[in-house]
Design a protein around this motif. Structure first.
Motif, PDB file in Angstrom:
ATOM      1  N   ARG A  58     -26.569 -55.432   6.577  1.00  0.00           N
ATOM      2  CA  ARG A  58     -27.191 -55.915   7.169  1.00  0.00           C
ATOM      3  C   ARG A  58     -26.859 -53.983   8.117  1.00  0.00           C
ATOM      4  O   ARG A  58     -27.031 -53.315   8.232  1.00  0.00           O
ATOM      5  CB  ARG A  58     -28.400 -55.652   7.666  1.00  0.00           C
ATOM      6  N   GLU A  60     -24.010 -52.801   8.325  1.00  0.00           N
ATOM      7  CA  GLU A  60     -23.678 -51.087   7.960  1.00  0.00           C
ATOM      8  C   GLU A  60     -24.909 -50.563   7.636  1.00  0.00           C
ATOM      9  O   GLU A  60     -24.917 -48.920   7.432  1.00  0.00           O
ATOM     10  CB  GLU A  60     -23.113 -51.240   5.981  1.00  0.00           C
ATOM     11  N   THR A  61     -26.434 -50.945   7.861  1.00  0.00           N
ATOM     12  CA  THR A  61     -27.022 -50.135   7.652  1.00  0.00           C
ATOM     13  C   THR A  61     -27.712 -49.290   8.430  1.00  0.00           C
ATOM     14  O   THR A  61     -28.283 -48.227   9.151  1.00  0.00           O
ATOM     15  CB  THR A  61     -28.763 -50.576   6.652  1.00  0.00           C
ATOM     16  N   LYS A  62     -27.503 -49.757  10.129  1.00  0.00           N
ATOM     17  CA  LYS A  62     -28.456 -49.868  10.701  1.00  0.00           C
ATOM     18  C   LYS A  62     -26.942 -48.064  11.801  1.00  0.00           C
ATOM     19  O   LYS A  62     -26.063 -47.929  11.333  1.00  0.00           O
ATOM     20  CB  LYS A  62     -27.607 -50.435  12.616  1.00  0.00           C
ATOM     21  N   SER A 231     -32.273 -45.132   6.998  1.00  0.00           N
ATOM     22  CA  SER A 231     -30.909 -46.024   7.430  1.00  0.00           C
ATOM     23  C   SER A 231     -31.871 -47.312   8.954  1.00  0.00           C
ATOM     24  O   SER A 231     -32.114 -48.528   8.117  1.00  0.00           O
ATOM     25  CB  SER A 231     -30.348 -45.509   8.182  1.00  0.00           C
ATOM     26  N   ASP A 234     -34.010 -49.401   5.760  1.00  0.00           N
ATOM     27  CA  ASP A 234     -33.269 -49.973   5.707  1.00  0.00           C
ATOM     28  C   ASP A 234     -32.425 -51.730   5.978  1.00  0.00           C
ATOM     29  O   ASP A 234     -32.359 -52.460   5.616  1.00  0.00           O
ATOM     30  CB  ASP A 234     -32.004 -49.797   4.765  1.00  0.00           C
ATOM     31  N   THR A 235     -32.831 -51.308   7.211  1.00  0.00           N
ATOM     32  CA  THR A 235     -32.153 -52.396   8.790  1.00  0.00           C
ATOM     33  C   THR A 235     -33.461 -53.407   8.512  1.00  0.00           C
ATOM     34  O   THR A 235     -33.200 -54.625   8.438  1.00  0.00           O
ATOM     35  CB  THR A 235     -32.221 -51.357   9.507  1.00  0.00           C
TER      36      THR A 235
END
Length: 298
Positions: A58, A60-62, A231, A234-235
């Protein structure tokens, strides 16, 4: 998956102990199957570091710069409202080594001014010396645009100073600074975004005729917004999954397997995916029991 499942012989009297990799959790969550699988096979066994791996995923998606989305959306809104016009007659400047050279050629072809951070630069970051007089006189910086807004009385001194502070140093001052009211300006996407961040884009669009190259708009504005929103989605999705698994551990739907020694994982070999690989490896290192079924998605 079905390829492996077709070869399995399951004793219906044998209680299944389901060991799930994080790839399985991701797939099942995507298809909204977790509640049904939990009800049928709970408590589901998870690698000891499963939650840590999901949290790292998570992170990494920020979005690195979430504040950018406001500026990008303001540019997009003004384009959609017609306050900024999309320019489609793109011209290539053969000797240009930077995109700004092509933007300058396009602006000059329309008798417009180009607003960008610098004139065309060579591969060493130095100003191109073979510009024609009209080209040199057609370049403005966002700093000169803000100062022109102030000179025309469109913004207050305080707002001017704030916008200039946000723009930062003017590393390549233009030959000429003045911009007449009503001038047509071809602006790079980055300039428009930072004018929005500085709070003066609306005034600029009302004072001048602003244009943006179609490729710049699609590449840096639209794609920028889409990337940030994807992003953020996804987060948020991973956060929901993490909360669901955490609640499941607390209420017995999931159980964390014992920790396996971290030195068993070759971190250098798997680089940024070492934690995810360790979770998978842990499943293979668990002492097997009758009825064990390993659930991994490929």
């Amino acid at each position: 998956g079905s390829r492996a499942g077709q070869t399995l012989k399951i004793d219906k009297k044998q209680k299944i102990r389901l060991l799930a990799d994080i790839t399985a959790l991701l797939t099942a969550s995507h298809f909204e199957l977790l509640p049904s699988i939990e009800a049928a096979f709970g408590p589901i066994q998870l690698p000891h570091d499963a939650l840590i791996a999901l949290i790292a995923m998570r992170d990494e998606t920020k979005v690195a710069q979430p504040s950018r989305v406001l500026g990008l959306k303001e540019v997009d809104a003004l384009v959609r409202a017609g306050s900024i016009t999309i320019f489609t007659k793109h011209i290539e400047r053969p000797e240009s080594v930077a995109a700004v050279g092509n933007l300058l050629a396009s602006a000059v072809s329309q008798n417009w001014l180009l607003v960008d951070w610098s004139p065309p630069l060579d591969e060493h970051g130095q100003q191109t010396l073979n510009l024609e007089a009209k080209e040199r006189e057609s370049v403005r910086t966002p700093h000169s645009l803000v100062q022109s807004l102030r000179a025309h009385g469109e913004i207050a001194e305080e707002k001017c100073a704030e916008a200039l502070n946000i723009l930062g140093p003017e590393n390549h001052p233009p030959l000429l600074r003045e911009i007449a009211k009503g001038s047509s300006l071809l602006c790079s996407a980055g300039v428009l975004e930072w004018l929005a961040t500085g709070g003066v884009l609306k005034e600029a669009s009302q004072t001048f005729r602003l244009h943006i190259d179609k490729a710049e708009y699609e590449t840096f504005i639209k794609a920028g917004i889409d990337g940030i929103e994807a992003s953020q989605a996804d987060t948020a999705w991973l956060s929901l999954l993490i909360n669901h698994i955490t609640d499941g551990v607390e209420h017995g739907s999931y159980q964390l397997l014992p920790a396996i020694h971290p030195e068993l994982v070759d971190v250098d070999r798997h680089e940024g995916r070492a934690l995810e690989f360790k979770c998978l490896q842990d499943l293979f290192l668990v002492s097997p029991e009758a009825g064990d079924v390993m659930w991994v998605d490929d």
